[in-house]
Design an enzyme around this catalytic site. Structure first.
Site, PDB file in Angstrom:
ATOM      1  N   TYR A   1       0.847  -1.203   0.000  1.00  0.00           N
ATOM      2  CA  TYR A   1       0.000   0.000   0.000  1.00  0.00           C
ATOM      3  C   TYR A   1       0.883   1.255   0.000  1.00  0.00           C
ATOM      4  O   TYR A   1       1.624   1.515   0.942  1.00  0.00           O
ATOM      5  CB  TYR A   1      -0.918   0.031   1.212  1.00  0.00           C
ATOM      6  CG  TYR A   1      -1.969  -1.051   1.265  1.00  0.00           C
ATOM      7  CD1 TYR A   1      -2.330  -1.774   0.142  1.00  0.00           C
ATOM      8  CD2 TYR A   1      -2.627  -1.335   2.454  1.00  0.00           C
ATOM      9  CE1 TYR A   1      -3.307  -2.764   0.203  1.00  0.00           C
ATOM     10  CE2 TYR A   1      -3.605  -2.325   2.523  1.00  0.00           C
ATOM     11  CZ  TYR A   1      -3.939  -3.028   1.398  1.00  0.00           C
ATOM     12  OH  TYR A   1      -4.892  -4.019   1.469  1.00  0.00           O
TER      13      TYR A   1
ATOM     14  N   HIS B   1      -0.907 -12.065   0.525  1.00  0.00           N
ATOM     15  CA  HIS B   1      -1.683 -11.056  -0.180  1.00  0.00           C
ATOM     16  C   HIS B   1      -1.995 -11.447  -1.620  1.00  0.00           C
ATOM     17  O   HIS B   1      -2.551 -10.652  -2.376  1.00  0.00           O
ATOM     18  CB  HIS B   1      -0.917  -9.719  -0.164  1.00  0.00           C
ATOM     19  CG  HIS B   1      -1.788  -8.512  -0.340  1.00  0.00           C
ATOM     20  ND1 HIS B   1      -1.277  -7.232  -0.414  1.00  0.00           N
ATOM     21  CD2 HIS B   1      -3.132  -8.368  -0.452  1.00  0.00           C
ATOM     22  CE1 HIS B   1      -2.257  -6.360  -0.564  1.00  0.00           C
ATOM     23  NE2 HIS B   1      -3.398  -7.023  -0.600  1.00  0.00           N
TER      24      HIS B   1
ATOM     25  N   GLY C   1     -16.405   2.209  -0.864  1.00  0.00           N
ATOM     26  CA  GLY C   1     -16.964   3.534  -0.644  1.00  0.00           C
ATOM     27  C   GLY C   1     -18.357   3.731  -1.191  1.00  0.00           C
ATOM     28  O   GLY C   1     -19.013   4.731  -0.872  1.00  0.00           O
TER      29      GLY C   1
ATOM     30  N   PRO D   1     -15.907  -3.718   3.216  1.00  0.00           N
ATOM     31  CA  PRO D   1     -17.209  -3.734   3.898  1.00  0.00           C
ATOM     32  C   PRO D   1     -18.140  -2.629   3.430  1.00  0.00           C
ATOM     33  O   PRO D   1     -19.362  -2.746   3.581  1.00  0.00           O
ATOM     34  CB  PRO D   1     -16.831  -3.542   5.370  1.00  0.00           C
ATOM     35  CG  PRO D   1     -15.537  -2.783   5.339  1.00  0.00           C
ATOM     36  CD  PRO D   1     -14.810  -3.352   4.141  1.00  0.00           C
ATOM     37  N   LEU D   2     -17.585  -1.579   2.832  1.00  0.00           N
ATOM     38  CA  LEU D   2     -18.392  -0.470   2.325  1.00  0.00           C
ATOM     39  C   LEU D   2     -18.375  -0.412   0.801  1.00  0.00           C
ATOM     40  O   LEU D   2     -18.643   0.627   0.196  1.00  0.00           O
ATOM     41  CB  LEU D   2     -17.894   0.857   2.910  1.00  0.00           C
ATOM     42  CG  LEU D   2     -17.874   0.920   4.441  1.00  0.00           C
ATOM     43  CD1 LEU D   2     -17.371   2.274   4.916  1.00  0.00           C
ATOM     44  CD2 LEU D   2     -19.241   0.607   5.033  1.00  0.00           C
TER      45      LEU D   2
ATOM     46  N   SER E   1     -21.905   4.574   0.845  1.00  0.00           N
ATOM     47  CA  SER E   1     -21.862   5.883   1.474  1.00  0.00           C
ATOM     48  C   SER E   1     -22.671   6.809   0.592  1.00  0.00           C
ATOM     49  O   SER E   1     -22.637   6.674  -0.639  1.00  0.00           O
ATOM     50  CB  SER E   1     -20.413   6.387   1.561  1.00  0.00           C
ATOM     51  OG  SER E   1     -20.370   7.784   1.736  1.00  0.00           O
TER      52      SER E   1
END
Length: 331
Positions: free
Chosen positions: A63, A132, A214, A210-211, A217
């Site tokens: 990352y 990963h 994004g 989990p979202l 939202s």
């Protein structure tokens, strides 16, 4: 004896995903970060999470080509003993150019990758070390188990796991200190096979996405446009929720269809999406991403509301056209 890290507890648990705070990185001309970041703001957000009782932070060496680990390590300086750190290995990258340059899943690479992560994080151990690369053969996974168990004995890691969406693969890596599978799951894309596996084996489901990157939202609408240095702005083939840098209409329609149920009872849409995961099983540990302290506060606010009810799960299954028997709570 203390329970092993990441063992299911039966109470709602929340971590913070540190992909976005790594800033931009690339594979060739394809972006894999979430755009430019402010390290001061990222640090403040990590510390706000600690103040709110969040003690799990999930990152990866790749990352920001190491930058996320560096930012996280500095933000946690002096408070390392209060937290659990999860990181990942398997991608090879150049920190100077911020380019992913390959993959290495050989047993010999694991130690080098861990030593580099420990330096960037400023710690002597990680609590969960995750493969990963999602598609590794069972034989390759078995070959890695021995060195991972050695690292546990030596103290460099406390436990290990696998970031994969293939429910047939984790048992191949599952030595004595295998404790978690990180996999995609959210209210729009359930993962019943993986949740059944982790519940049966007593592993934690570290809930990636989990979202829905994004989308769960209210920030994103049909008119939203992502920047060219955001992974969602020039999306790889595996990213379902955005297309040509915009929210995908199919997924946006499904998001809007479940909004009222998720945002009921004083929750925000985000908090309802996290509550759905906790309702899916006590092994579920969502790791929503963040950039700001305000996002951390909204995510952590879901803990006060807890899990959705069984009736709400049934309502959501009906709206989304899913069979309740295969998509109800995993426990």
């Amino acid at each position: 004896m203390e329970p092993p890290p990441f063992a299911p507890t039966g109470t709602p648990r929340l971590g913070m995903g540190c992909w976005a705070i790594g800033g931009p990185f690339w594979s060739g001309d394809k972006p894999f970060g979430w755009g430019a970041v402010d390290d001061t703001e990222s640090t403040a957000a990590v510390r706000r999470a600690l103040d709110l009782g969040v003690t799990l932070f999930d990152t990866a060496d790749v990352y920001g080509a190491g930058h996320s680990e560096r930012v996280l390590g500095k933000a946690l300086a002096g408070r390392r003993d209060e937290v659990l750190i999860a990181t990942k290995w398997g991608n090879v990258f150049d920190e100077t150019t911020r380019q992913i340059v390959g993959r290495d899943t050989t047993p010999g690479y694991v130690r080098r990758a861990l030593e580099a992560s420990l330096r960037r994080l400023g710690t002597d151990h990680v609590d969960l070390y995750q493969l990963h690369i999602g598609q590794v053969s069972p034989q390759q996974a078995e070959d890695l188990t021995g060195v991972l168990e050695e690292l546990v004995i030596e103290g460099g890691i406390r436990s290990y796991g696998w970031s994969t969406d293939d429910a047939s693969l984790p048992p191949a890596l599952a030595g004595p200190h295998f404790t978690a599978v990180q996999h995609e799951v959210n209210v729009l894309r359930d993962a019943p096979r993986m949740l059944a596996l982790t519940a049966r084996e007593g592993w934690t489901s570290v809930c990636r996405g989990p979202l829905a990157m994004g989308l769960l939202s209210p920030k994103y609408t049909s008119g939203s446009r992502l920047s060219s240095d955001d992974v969602r702005g020039d999306e790889p083939e595996w990213l379902a929720y955005f297309h040509d840098g915009r929210p995908d209409p199919h997924w946006l329609e499904r998001r809007d269809a479940v909004r009222d149920v998720l945002a009921s009872g004083g929750r925000t849409l985000v908090q309802g999406a996290l509550g759905w995961l906790w309702a899916r099983g006590s092994q579920c540990l969502p790791i929503p991403g963040f950039r700001t302290a305000a996002q951390v506060e909204e995510n952590a606010g879901a803990l006060a509301h807890g899990a959705l009810t069984a009736a709400q799960l049934r309502d959501l299954d009906g709206i989304l056209g899913r069979a309740p028997l295969s998509h109800g709570p995993a426990t």
